[in-house]
Design a protein around this motif. Structure first.
Motif, PDB file in Angstrom:
ATOM      1  N   GLN A 136      -6.577 -10.934 -59.815  1.00  0.00           N
ATOM      2  CA  GLN A 136      -5.397 -10.694 -60.640  1.00  0.00           C
ATOM      3  C   GLN A 136      -4.353 -11.770 -60.330  1.00  0.00           C
ATOM      4  N   ASN A 137      -3.808 -12.382 -61.374  1.00  0.00           N
ATOM      5  CA  ASN A 137      -2.668 -13.281 -61.202  1.00  0.00           C
ATOM      6  C   ASN A 137      -1.396 -12.510 -61.537  1.00  0.00           C
ATOM      7  N   GLY A 138      -0.409 -12.590 -60.676  1.00  0.00           N
ATOM      8  CA  GLY A 138       0.802 -11.833 -60.952  1.00  0.00           C
ATOM      9  C   GLY A 138       2.046 -12.410 -60.308  1.00  0.00           C
ATOM     10  N   PHE A 139       3.196 -12.090 -60.907  1.00  0.00           N
ATOM     11  CA  PHE A 139       4.491 -12.441 -60.325  1.00  0.00           C
ATOM     12  C   PHE A 139       4.897 -11.341 -59.354  1.00  0.00           C
ATOM     13  N   LEU A 140       5.264 -11.737 -58.144  1.00  0.00           N
ATOM     14  CA  LEU A 140       5.728 -10.768 -57.157  1.00  0.00           C
ATOM     15  C   LEU A 140       7.160 -10.347 -57.506  1.00  0.00           C
ATOM     16  N   LEU A 141       7.362  -9.038 -57.688  1.00  0.00           N
ATOM     17  CA  LEU A 141       8.687  -8.526 -58.040  1.00  0.00           C
ATOM     18  C   LEU A 141       9.417  -7.972 -56.826  1.00  0.00           C
ATOM     19  N   SER A 142       8.698  -7.260 -55.959  1.00  0.00           N
ATOM     20  CA  SER A 142       9.319  -6.737 -54.740  1.00  0.00           C
ATOM     21  C   SER A 142       8.244  -6.431 -53.715  1.00  0.00           C
TER      22      SER A 142
ATOM     23  N   SER B  58      -2.270 -15.147 -56.743  1.00  0.00           N
ATOM     24  CA  SER B  58      -3.598 -14.694 -57.174  1.00  0.00           C
ATOM     25  C   SER B  58      -4.116 -13.718 -56.127  1.00  0.00           C
ATOM     26  N   PHE B  59      -4.400 -12.486 -56.556  1.00  0.00           N
ATOM     27  CA  PHE B  59      -4.829 -11.422 -55.650  1.00  0.00           C
ATOM     28  C   PHE B  59      -6.313 -11.125 -55.824  1.00  0.00           C
ATOM     29  N   THR B  60      -6.999 -10.970 -54.707  1.00  0.00           N
ATOM     30  CA  THR B  60      -8.359 -10.431 -54.737  1.00  0.00           C
ATOM     31  C   THR B  60      -8.252  -8.956 -54.375  1.00  0.00           C
ATOM     32  N   ILE B  61      -8.616  -8.088 -55.320  1.00  0.00           N
ATOM     33  CA  ILE B  61      -8.398  -6.647 -55.174  1.00  0.00           C
ATOM     34  C   ILE B  61      -9.710  -5.951 -54.809  1.00  0.00           C
ATOM     35  N   ASN B  62      -9.637  -5.134 -53.772  1.00  0.00           N
ATOM     36  CA  ASN B  62     -10.801  -4.325 -53.394  1.00  0.00           C
ATOM     37  C   ASN B  62     -10.985  -3.178 -54.394  1.00  0.00           C
ATOM     38  N   PRO B  63     -12.221  -2.714 -54.579  1.00  0.00           N
ATOM     39  CA  PRO B  63     -12.455  -1.565 -55.465  1.00  0.00           C
ATOM     40  C   PRO B  63     -11.656  -0.353 -54.973  1.00  0.00           C
TER      41      PRO B  63
END
Length: 228
Positions: free
Chosen positions: A4-10, A56-61
């Motif tokens: 997941q690509n994302g902007f860090l908000l907090s 860019s996050f690598t997310i576990n199931p």
């Protein structure tokens, strides 16, 4: 595993070494992630925890209804604003604002792109871009004012009328709204430094009427002091 690509908000420290991150992702909208060990002494990745950095996050199931955990994350795009007090203050204000407003937002590529565009404007030292970005969000959400021949914006109805409806929405401030909402190139809108405080206050009033459960961002006082 998924990326997941994302902007860090907090981000909030959890326990001694862990953290909970709130992000707006390109693929799934607003997401909350759990990161283990980020605050341990040897973990250098904590330096990447900067508001509105694109990661860019690598997310576990996920199992059940728990918070998804991050196995690793990398910097995709940073913004070179950390030594610029004005820009850094704007970054904190907008991340604070988005962390509240986007809580229930699903995938929205236009909104994701608009955050990237805002960061680029700020990096180019456009110190009024946060004001215009708030207009952009209203337009994307479909609650921006409807432009007509009226001289005064009524923040409750979102319509321009011939008579003033609110003390903050003077003829000058209403004209700024009309210019910004109508502009094809929003960030070229000029806002005189003497108008910025009143324009920001008018934006927050408008959000109060049109965004459910909207609250004034805690960082408002800081940004007003910086730009006085």
């Amino acid at each position: 595993m998924n990326l997941q690509n994302g902007f860090l908000l907090s981000f909030i420290k959890y326990g001694e070494n862990d953290a909970v991150l709130h992000c707006f992702t390109e693929e799934e909208g607003f997401q909350t992630y759990f990161v283990k060990g980020i605050y341990s002494k040897r973990n250098k990745k904590k330096a990447l925890l900067q508001p509105l950095s694109m990661l860019s996050f690598t997310i576990n199931p996920t199992r059940g209804n728990g918070i998804p955990s991050v196995s690793k994350f990398e910097l995709v795009k940073s913004h070179d604003t950390y030594m610029d007090i004005k820009a850094n203050t704007v970054i904190f204000f907008i991340s604070d604002f988005l962390n509240q407003v986007l809580r229930h937002e699903n995938k929205n590529p236009v909104l994701f792109y608009s955050i990237d565009e805002f960061v680029n404007e700020l990096t180019s030292k456009n110190y009024q871009c946060h004001l215009l970005f708030l207009i952009t969000v209203l337009k994307i959400q479909g609650v921006a004012p409807l432009v007509n021949d009226g001289k005064y914006l009524d923040p409750e109805t979102g319509m321009f009328s011939s008579l003033p409806a609110h003390q903050l929405f003077t003829e000058d401030i209403s004209a700024l709204w009309k210019t910004a909402v109508s502009s094809q190139d929003l960030y070229t809108t000029k806002i005189h430094s003497s108008q910025r405080k009143d324009f920001l206050d008018s934006l927050l009033v408008y959000y109060h009427y049109h965004i459910t459960d909207f609250k004034i961002p805690a960082s408002l006082e800081v940004i007003q002091q910086i730009f006085e």
